[in-house]
Design a protein around this motif. Sequence first.
Motif, PDB file in Angstrom:
ATOM      1  N   GLU A 276       0.833  -1.208   0.000  1.00 21.90           N
ATOM      2  CA  GLU A 276       0.000   0.000   0.000  1.00 21.90           C
ATOM      3  C   GLU A 276       0.865   1.254   0.000  1.00 21.90           C
ATOM      4  N   CYS A 277       1.462   1.532  -1.154  1.00 20.27           N
ATOM      5  CA  CYS A 277       2.378   2.664  -1.259  1.00 20.27           C
ATOM      6  C   CYS A 277       2.539   3.049  -2.712  1.00 20.27           C
ATOM      7  N   GLY A 278       3.419   4.025  -2.932  1.00 25.71           N
ATOM      8  CA  GLY A 278       3.786   4.401  -4.270  1.00 25.71           C
ATOM      9  C   GLY A 278       5.038   3.661  -4.700  1.00 25.71           C
ATOM     10  N   HIS A 279       6.045   4.423  -5.139  1.00 25.44           N
ATOM     11  CA  HIS A 279       7.211   3.823  -5.783  1.00 25.44           C
ATOM     12  C   HIS A 279       8.281   3.328  -4.823  1.00 25.44           C
ATOM     13  N   SER A 280       8.315   3.812  -3.586  1.00 28.04           N
ATOM     14  CA  SER A 280       9.452   3.547  -2.698  1.00 28.04           C
ATOM     15  C   SER A 280       9.018   2.882  -1.400  1.00 28.04           C
ATOM     16  N   PRO A 281       8.736   1.590  -1.424  1.00 27.25           N
ATOM     17  CA  PRO A 281       8.248   0.923  -0.208  1.00 27.25           C
ATOM     18  C   PRO A 281       9.217   0.995   0.955  1.00 27.25           C
ATOM     19  N   GLN A 282      10.525   1.023   0.675  1.00 32.78           N
ATOM     20  CA  GLN A 282      11.495   1.063   1.765  1.00 32.78           C
ATOM     21  C   GLN A 282      11.388   2.354   2.577  1.00 32.78           C
ATOM     22  N   GLU A 283      10.845   3.406   1.991  1.00 27.98           N
ATOM     23  CA  GLU A 283      10.651   4.654   2.709  1.00 27.98           C
ATOM     24  C   GLU A 283       9.190   4.866   3.107  1.00 27.98           C
ATOM     25  N   GLU A 284       8.259   4.375   2.293  1.00 29.75           N
ATOM     26  CA  GLU A 284       6.840   4.628   2.533  1.00 29.75           C
ATOM     27  C   GLU A 284       6.202   3.641   3.502  1.00 29.75           C
ATOM     28  N   VAL A 285       6.494   2.351   3.338  1.00 28.94           N
ATOM     29  CA  VAL A 285       5.880   1.314   4.181  1.00 28.94           C
ATOM     30  C   VAL A 285       6.954   0.319   4.626  1.00 28.94           C
ATOM     31  N   PRO A 286       7.939   0.779   5.385  1.00 31.16           N
ATOM     32  CA  PRO A 286       9.053  -0.110   5.743  1.00 31.16           C
ATOM     33  C   PRO A 286       8.623  -1.351   6.518  1.00 31.16           C
ATOM     34  N   ASP A 287       7.619  -1.234   7.379  1.00 27.92           N
ATOM     35  CA  ASP A 287       7.190  -2.402   8.157  1.00 27.92           C
ATOM     36  C   ASP A 287       6.593  -3.468   7.247  1.00 27.92           C
ATOM     37  N   ALA A 288       5.770  -3.042   6.296  1.00 28.43           N
ATOM     38  CA  ALA A 288       5.176  -4.007   5.368  1.00 28.43           C
ATOM     39  C   ALA A 288       6.242  -4.642   4.489  1.00 28.43           C
ATOM     40  N   LEU A 289       7.221  -3.859   4.083  1.00 26.82           N
ATOM     41  CA  LEU A 289       8.318  -4.408   3.287  1.00 26.82           C
ATOM     42  C   LEU A 289       9.097  -5.437   4.093  1.00 26.82           C
ATOM     43  N   LEU A 290       9.414  -5.112   5.335  1.00 25.99           N
ATOM     44  CA  LEU A 290      10.165  -6.041   6.174  1.00 25.99           C
ATOM     45  C   LEU A 290       9.388  -7.338   6.396  1.00 25.99           C
ATOM     46  N   GLU A 291       8.087  -7.233   6.557  1.00 28.67           N
ATOM     47  CA  GLU A 291       7.267  -8.436   6.735  1.00 28.67           C
ATOM     48  C   GLU A 291       7.336  -9.324   5.497  1.00 28.67           C
ATOM     49  N   ALA A 292       7.246  -8.716   4.315  1.00 27.62           N
ATOM     50  CA  ALA A 292       7.325  -9.495   3.081  1.00 27.62           C
ATOM     51  C   ALA A 292       8.701 -10.127   2.909  1.00 27.62           C
ATOM     52  N   LEU A 293       9.741  -9.383   3.245  1.00 29.03           N
ATOM     53  CA  LEU A 293      11.099  -9.894   3.098  1.00 29.03           C
ATOM     54  C   LEU A 293      11.400 -10.993   4.110  1.00 29.03           C
ATOM     55  N   ASP A 294      10.784 -10.918   5.282  1.00 28.16           N
ATOM     56  CA  ASP A 294      11.102 -11.872   6.340  1.00 28.16           C
ATOM     57  C   ASP A 294      10.835 -13.306   5.893  1.00 28.16           C
ATOM     58  N   GLY A 295       9.672 -13.535   5.330  1.00 28.08           N
ATOM     59  CA  GLY A 295       9.358 -14.883   4.878  1.00 28.08           C
ATOM     60  C   GLY A 295      10.200 -15.305   3.689  1.00 28.08           C
ATOM     61  N   PHE A 296      10.443 -14.378   2.780  1.00 29.38           N
ATOM     62  CA  PHE A 296      11.202 -14.709   1.576  1.00 29.38           C
ATOM     63  C   PHE A 296      12.652 -15.034   1.895  1.00 29.38           C
ATOM     64  N   LEU A 297      13.227 -14.336   2.863  1.00 36.04           N
ATOM     65  CA  LEU A 297      14.639 -14.539   3.201  1.00 36.04           C
ATOM     66  C   LEU A 297      14.856 -15.614   4.258  1.00 36.04           C
ATOM     67  N   ALA A 298      13.785 -16.126   4.828  1.00 34.38           N
ATOM     68  CA  ALA A 298      13.910 -17.104   5.901  1.00 34.38           C
ATOM     69  C   ALA A 298      14.766 -18.313   5.553  1.00 34.38           C
ATOM     70  N   PRO A 299      14.684 -18.859   4.315  1.00 28.68           N
ATOM     71  CA  PRO A 299      15.543 -20.019   3.980  1.00 28.68           C
ATOM     72  C   PRO A 299      17.031 -19.728   4.125  1.00 28.68           C
ATOM     73  N   LEU A 300      17.439 -18.476   3.977  1.00 29.89           N
ATOM     74  CA  LEU A 300      18.857 -18.152   4.145  1.00 29.89           C
ATOM     75  C   LEU A 300      19.319 -18.370   5.580  1.00 29.89           C
ATOM     76  N   ARG A 301      18.362 -18.306   6.506  1.00 29.07           N
ATOM     77  CA  ARG A 301      18.693 -18.499   7.921  1.00 29.07           C
ATOM     78  C   ARG A 301      18.399 -19.925   8.369  1.00 29.07           C
ATOM     79  N   GLY A 302      18.064 -20.798   7.406  1.00 26.92           N
ATOM     80  CA  GLY A 302      17.776 -22.183   7.731  1.00 26.92           C
ATOM     81  C   GLY A 302      16.409 -22.390   8.350  1.00 26.92           C
ATOM     82  N   GLU A 303      15.509 -21.436   8.136  1.00 25.02           N
ATOM     83  CA  GLU A 303      14.165 -21.551   8.735  1.00 25.02           C
ATOM     84  C   GLU A 303      13.185 -22.199   7.758  1.00 25.02           C
TER      85      GLU A 303
END
Length: 303
Positions: A276-303
Amino acid sequence: MTPVRGHPEIMPGFRWHDVETDEVTIRAAVGGEGPPLVLLHGHPQTHLTWHKVAPILARRFTVIASDLRGYGDSAKPEGGVDHVAYSKRAMARDQVEVMRQFGHDRFAVIGHDRGARVAHRMALDHPDAVSRIALLDIAPTATMYARTDMEFARRYFWWFFLIQPFDLPERMIGADPDHFLDRHIADQIKVPGSVDPAVLAEYRRCYADPATRHAICEDYRASAGIDLTHDAADADARIRAPLLALWGRLGTVGALYDVLDTWREKATHVEGHALECGHSPQEEVPDALLEALDGFLAPLRGE
């Protein structure tokens, strides 16, 4: 690799270095520990665009946020024939070298805007280096140019303005660079108050340098020329690494393209959704971006 003064007041816990590659010097901020992760910014930002998410990511990852060549405090070489020095191939090579100098031969990459285009080329040219790839608010460059219509040209006029021959766009922007930069950012941000004033001041500082503005034009000229040549040669190639595509529901990319379909034409494993943002999620909706990245990057941590 030379330690330099950075911006710990903006990105606490990070250290800054000038990294000498075979071709250029790249400014990089490094923080955290864990699996390696590189963050690549877009135009007209610098690596500080990640300041809301990088310290959080650094709790679980070794995070390297760097300025692309031509941007921020990285080197700004001459473009050369066909603007080859600003091909995404050259810019991707820089970042692979930076990661290797920090001791990382394989890593995940998150790219926004121009940085996402660099990440796309990186995943094709250096498939053994890229473990996972997240692309923020872009469709593939060749796709966007091939499907250009009046609505896209109106919304993304700078794709056609910045590629004009030297030195027309450089001179026109140079008449009032702050105004051009501020309007560019304001027109793309859909969550009011998202850009930190201290970070905006850094964007302005870098944009005030004529060499930066010229390098940015060269970046776009390369995208409309030699990058399309490289893309055509790799038309049948597919990104092997798992790919996460995220885009702003209120922005241009999501309005004009079926983003997931465009990336399914380029990669073997694609997932993603709108934010729910415009062009720059890292500045506009950082919490939502982090939530999306958390699941995607989880295999890198062996999760």
